[in-house]
Scaffold this motif. Structure first.
Motif, PDB file in Angstrom:
ATOM      1  N   ILE A   1       4.482  27.201 -16.007  1.00 29.18           N
ATOM      2  CA  ILE A   1       4.684  25.783 -15.736  1.00 29.18           C
ATOM      3  C   ILE A   1       5.429  25.654 -14.415  1.00 29.18           C
ATOM      4  O   ILE A   1       6.577  26.077 -14.292  1.00 29.18           O
ATOM      5  N   GLY A   2       4.745  25.108 -13.427  1.00 31.74           N
ATOM      6  CA  GLY A   2       5.342  24.908 -12.116  1.00 31.74           C
ATOM      7  C   GLY A   2       6.087  23.598 -12.047  1.00 31.74           C
ATOM      8  O   GLY A   2       5.527  22.541 -12.331  1.00 31.74           O
ATOM      9  N   GLY A   3       7.359  23.632 -11.686  1.00 32.51           N
ATOM     10  CA  GLY A   3       8.184  22.434 -11.696  1.00 32.51           C
ATOM     11  C   GLY A   3       8.704  22.127 -13.078  1.00 32.51           C
ATOM     12  O   GLY A   3       8.778  20.970 -13.501  1.00 32.51           O
ATOM     13  N   ALA A   4       9.108  23.177 -13.796  1.00 34.41           N
ATOM     14  CA  ALA A   4       9.441  23.050 -15.218  1.00 34.41           C
ATOM     15  C   ALA A   4      10.695  22.231 -15.481  1.00 34.41           C
ATOM     16  O   ALA A   4      10.890  21.741 -16.592  1.00 34.41           O
ATOM     17  N   GLY A   5      11.547  22.059 -14.474  1.00 33.18           N
ATOM     18  CA  GLY A   5      12.804  21.365 -14.707  1.00 33.18           C
ATOM     19  C   GLY A   5      12.753  19.871 -14.475  1.00 33.18           C
ATOM     20  O   GLY A   5      13.751  19.180 -14.697  1.00 33.18           O
ATOM     21  N   GLY A   6      11.613  19.338 -14.055  1.00 33.63           N
ATOM     22  CA  GLY A   6      11.512  17.913 -13.762  1.00 33.63           C
ATOM     23  C   GLY A   6      11.320  17.068 -15.005  1.00 33.63           C
ATOM     24  O   GLY A   6      11.354  17.560 -16.140  1.00 33.63           O
ATOM     25  N   GLY A   7      11.072  15.766 -14.789  1.00 34.99           N
ATOM     26  CA  GLY A   7      10.975  14.840 -15.906  1.00 34.99           C
ATOM     27  C   GLY A   7       9.850  15.160 -16.870  1.00 34.99           C
ATOM     28  O   GLY A   7      10.026  15.069 -18.094  1.00 34.99           O
ATOM     29  N   VAL A   8       8.673  15.535 -16.369  1.00 30.23           N
ATOM     30  CA  VAL A   8       7.574  15.921 -17.247  1.00 30.23           C
ATOM     31  C   VAL A   8       7.800  17.324 -17.784  1.00 30.23           C
ATOM     32  O   VAL A   8       7.482  17.625 -18.943  1.00 30.23           O
ATOM     33  N   GLY A   9       8.383  18.192 -16.959  1.00 27.44           N
ATOM     34  CA  GLY A   9       8.646  19.559 -17.383  1.00 27.44           C
ATOM     35  C   GLY A   9       9.524  19.654 -18.611  1.00 27.44           C
ATOM     36  O   GLY A   9       9.342  20.538 -19.463  1.00 27.44           O
ATOM     37  N   VAL A  10      10.504  18.757 -18.721  1.00 28.70           N
ATOM     38  CA  VAL A  10      11.378  18.710 -19.892  1.00 28.70           C
ATOM     39  C   VAL A  10      10.553  18.682 -21.173  1.00 28.70           C
ATOM     40  O   VAL A  10      10.839  19.391 -22.146  1.00 28.70           O
ATOM     41  N   PHE A  11       9.506  17.848 -21.179  1.00 29.65           N
ATOM     42  CA  PHE A  11       8.652  17.722 -22.356  1.00 29.65           C
ATOM     43  C   PHE A  11       7.650  18.863 -22.442  1.00 29.65           C
ATOM     44  O   PHE A  11       7.414  19.417 -23.523  1.00 29.65           O
ATOM     45  N   ALA A  12       7.041  19.226 -21.309  1.00 31.77           N
ATOM     46  CA  ALA A  12       5.989  20.232 -21.316  1.00 31.77           C
ATOM     47  C   ALA A  12       6.502  21.578 -21.809  1.00 31.77           C
ATOM     48  O   ALA A  12       5.844  22.253 -22.621  1.00 31.77           O
ATOM     49  N   VAL A  13       7.670  21.991 -21.337  1.00 31.41           N
ATOM     50  CA  VAL A  13       8.229  23.274 -21.770  1.00 31.41           C
ATOM     51  C   VAL A  13       8.446  23.282 -23.276  1.00 31.41           C
ATOM     52  O   VAL A  13       8.034  24.210 -23.989  1.00 31.41           O
ATOM     53  N   GLN A  14       9.091  22.239 -23.776  1.00 32.03           N
ATOM     54  CA  GLN A  14       9.430  22.231 -25.198  1.00 32.03           C
ATOM     55  C   GLN A  14       8.199  22.081 -26.088  1.00 32.03           C
ATOM     56  O   GLN A  14       8.104  22.714 -27.140  1.00 32.03           O
ATOM     57  N   LEU A  15       7.226  21.271 -25.666  1.00 31.74           N
ATOM     58  CA  LEU A  15       6.008  21.131 -26.446  1.00 31.74           C
ATOM     59  C   LEU A  15       5.202  22.432 -26.453  1.00 31.74           C
ATOM     60  O   LEU A  15       4.581  22.783 -27.460  1.00 31.74           O
ATOM     61  N   ALA A  16       5.204  23.144 -25.325  1.00 38.00           N
ATOM     62  CA  ALA A  16       4.517  24.437 -25.273  1.00 38.00           C
ATOM     63  C   ALA A  16       5.176  25.443 -26.212  1.00 38.00           C
ATOM     64  O   ALA A  16       4.496  26.215 -26.903  1.00 38.00           O
ATOM     65  N   LYS A  17       6.507  25.420 -26.257  1.00 44.11           N
ATOM     66  CA  LYS A  17       7.224  26.312 -27.171  1.00 44.11           C
ATOM     67  C   LYS A  17       6.931  25.953 -28.629  1.00 44.11           C
ATOM     68  O   LYS A  17       6.743  26.826 -29.474  1.00 44.11           O
ATOM     69  N   ILE A  18       6.900  24.651 -28.920  1.00 45.28           N
ATOM     70  CA  ILE A  18       6.583  24.213 -30.283  1.00 45.28           C
ATOM     71  C   ILE A  18       5.184  24.671 -30.694  1.00 45.28           C
ATOM     72  O   ILE A  18       4.935  25.005 -31.855  1.00 45.28           O
ATOM     73  N   ALA A  19       4.269  24.725 -29.707  1.00 46.02           N
ATOM     74  CA  ALA A  19       2.905  25.202 -29.984  1.00 46.02           C
ATOM     75  C   ALA A  19       2.858  26.715 -30.179  1.00 46.02           C
ATOM     76  O   ALA A  19       1.813  27.247 -30.569  1.00 46.02           O
ATOM     77  N   GLY A  20       3.969  27.395 -29.888  1.00 45.90           N
ATOM     78  CA  GLY A  20       4.043  28.835 -30.098  1.00 45.90           C
ATOM     79  C   GLY A  20       3.867  29.675 -28.858  1.00 45.90           C
ATOM     80  O   GLY A  20       3.922  30.910 -28.925  1.00 45.90           O
ATOM     81  N   ALA A  21       3.654  29.041 -27.699  1.00 42.89           N
ATOM     82  CA  ALA A  21       3.401  29.794 -26.468  1.00 42.89           C
ATOM     83  C   ALA A  21       4.691  30.343 -25.875  1.00 42.89           C
ATOM     84  O   ALA A  21       5.782  29.806 -26.092  1.00 42.89           O
ATOM     85  N   ARG A  22       4.553  31.388 -25.107  1.00 42.17           N
ATOM     86  CA  ARG A  22       5.635  31.881 -24.255  1.00 42.17           C
ATOM     87  C   ARG A  22       5.563  31.098 -22.951  1.00 42.17           C
ATOM     88  O   ARG A  22       4.471  30.874 -22.413  1.00 42.17           O
ATOM     89  N   VAL A  23       6.710  30.662 -22.441  1.00 44.60           N
ATOM     90  CA  VAL A  23       6.733  29.789 -21.275  1.00 44.60           C
ATOM     91  C   VAL A  23       7.499  30.444 -20.131  1.00 44.60           C
ATOM     92  O   VAL A  23       8.663  30.827 -20.288  1.00 44.60           O
ATOM     93  N   ILE A  24       6.841  30.571 -18.994  1.00 45.62           N
ATOM     94  CA  ILE A  24       7.489  30.967 -17.752  1.00 45.62           C
ATOM     95  C   ILE A  24       7.546  29.723 -16.869  1.00 45.62           C
ATOM     96  O   ILE A  24       6.518  29.106 -16.587  1.00 45.62           O
ATOM     97  N   GLY A  25       8.741  29.324 -16.467  1.00 42.88           N
ATOM     98  CA  GLY A  25       8.899  28.088 -15.716  1.00 42.88           C
ATOM     99  C   GLY A  25       9.463  28.321 -14.336  1.00 42.88           C
ATOM    100  O   GLY A  25      10.465  29.020 -14.187  1.00 42.88           O
ATOM    101  N   THR A  26       8.852  27.732 -13.321  1.00 41.27           N
ATOM    102  CA  THR A  26       9.365  27.888 -11.972  1.00 41.27           C
ATOM    103  C   THR A  26      10.445  26.851 -11.692  1.00 41.27           C
ATOM    104  O   THR A  26      10.428  25.736 -12.208  1.00 41.27           O
ATOM    105  N   GLY A  27      11.395  27.245 -10.853  1.00 45.10           N
ATOM    106  CA  GLY A  27      12.474  26.356 -10.454  1.00 45.10           C
ATOM    107  C   GLY A  27      13.324  27.023  -9.398  1.00 45.10           C
ATOM    108  O   GLY A  27      13.043  28.152  -8.969  1.00 45.10           O
ATOM    109  N   SER A  28      14.361  26.345  -8.987  1.00 47.31           N
ATOM    110  CA  SER A  28      15.281  26.911  -8.012  1.00 47.31           C
ATOM    111  C   SER A  28      16.266  27.834  -8.724  1.00 47.31           C
ATOM    112  O   SER A  28      16.457  27.734  -9.940  1.00 47.31           O
TER     113      SER A  28
END
Length: 310
Positions: A158-185
């Protein structure tokens, strides 16, 4: 007797936050098939300032001056028009009102059409500030993850994982069972970890840093532009497992909140209520300080969401 007035944030000139003013406008009232909401909080999104950034962009969205500002809101129903039986005075609601959410009162059509406004009942366990952050970012994340169809066998970038949409995308992906690698500073490492992502610094050399994880990336979501798409392709991710929200790339599906299923946003609200999904609120501002709020949000370096109190 003089007609009643209420406050609304308006742009009388397209452009940056310096053009935002708080105006006194005639108080609106609910007509047939409509409800009126007394707004208590409004959440900011990048689309707010993008849509009104210049005359040509505004014209694409059908805006003419003066135009309101903000789209996400939460509040309480204080008027119900004839023919409405799905809402009652005193109901807490949240939703969208395209480029007019920052106002004391909103009139929303009860048919839930995004052009006329959308209202959902706010779960009891979700406060108004949090509810005001859910609609655009939550629906966009849900739509994107529907495209990716993640499961326990997936590792998603997930590119831009710390932004407003990223907040939801990361957690929803985890709830789906996926491993999440998120880009950020580098400064966002702990924050991304708190959301459930494994952080990796964006920029030159990203492909090599991801390969150092020793996993096969099976899906990718680009929340900023096209850089993550390019990296995903170099890592061998198929185009049909890549999604964007802010750019069009031939062969790659672009998603936005309008693509989300009817129940997606309510599902997110229920996850917030249960504590299975949290929404970090980076900052809150009073409406009188709207320019500062928009400047912070438009800087694109906010960890979480920015909310304006009314």
């Amino acid at each position: 007797m003089e007609p009643s007035t209420s406050r609304a944030v308006l742009l009388k000139k397209f452009g940056g936050p310096e053009n935002l003013i708080i105006s006194s406008v005639p108080e609106p009232h609910a007509g047939p098939g409509e409800i009126r909401v007394r707004v208590t909080a409004a959440g900011l999104n990048p689309m707010d300032w993008f849509m009104t950034s210049d005359p040509d962009t505004a014209a694409r969205f059908g805006f003419t001056l003066p135009v309101g500002y903000g789209t996400d809101y939460a509040g309480v129903v204080d008027e119900v028009g004839p023919g409405v039986n799905t809402y009652a005075i005193g109901d807490r609601v949240f939703g969208t009102a395209l480029s007019r959410a920052l106002a004391d009162h909103l009139v929303i059509a009860a048919d839930r059409n995004i052009s006329s406004g959308v209202a959902h009942h706010t779960p009891d366990g979700v406060d108004d500030r949090t509810a005001a952050t859910l609609s655009i970012a939550g629906s966009t994340a849900a739509a994107a993850l529907t495209v990716l169809d993640l499961g326990p066998d997936d590792t998603v970038l997930i590119g831009g994982a710390g932004g407003g949409v990223g907040v939801f995308a990361v957690q929803l992906a985890k709830i789906a069972g996926a491993r999440v690698i998120g880009t950020g500073s580098p400064s966002n490492v702990e924050y991304l970890e708190s959301l459930g992502a494994e952080p990796v610094a964006y920029g030159e050399g990203l492909v090599g840093r991801i390969r150092d994880f020793g996993v096969t990336v099976t899906a990718a979501l680009d929340l900023h532009g096209t850089d993550t798409v390019d990296v995903a392709r170099e890592l061998g991710v198929a185009d049909d497992r890549i999604c964007t929200i802010a750019a069009a790339v031939p062969g790659v599906t672009a998603a936005n909140g309008a693509n989300a299923g009817a129940e997606a946003l309510l599902d997110i609200a229920r996850l917030v209520e249960s504590g299975d999904l949290r929404v970090p609120i980076a900052a809150t501002f009073p409406i009188d300080d709207i320019r500062s709020a928009v400047e912070l949000q438009a800087g694109r370096h906010v960890r979480g969401k920015v909310v304006v109190d009314l």
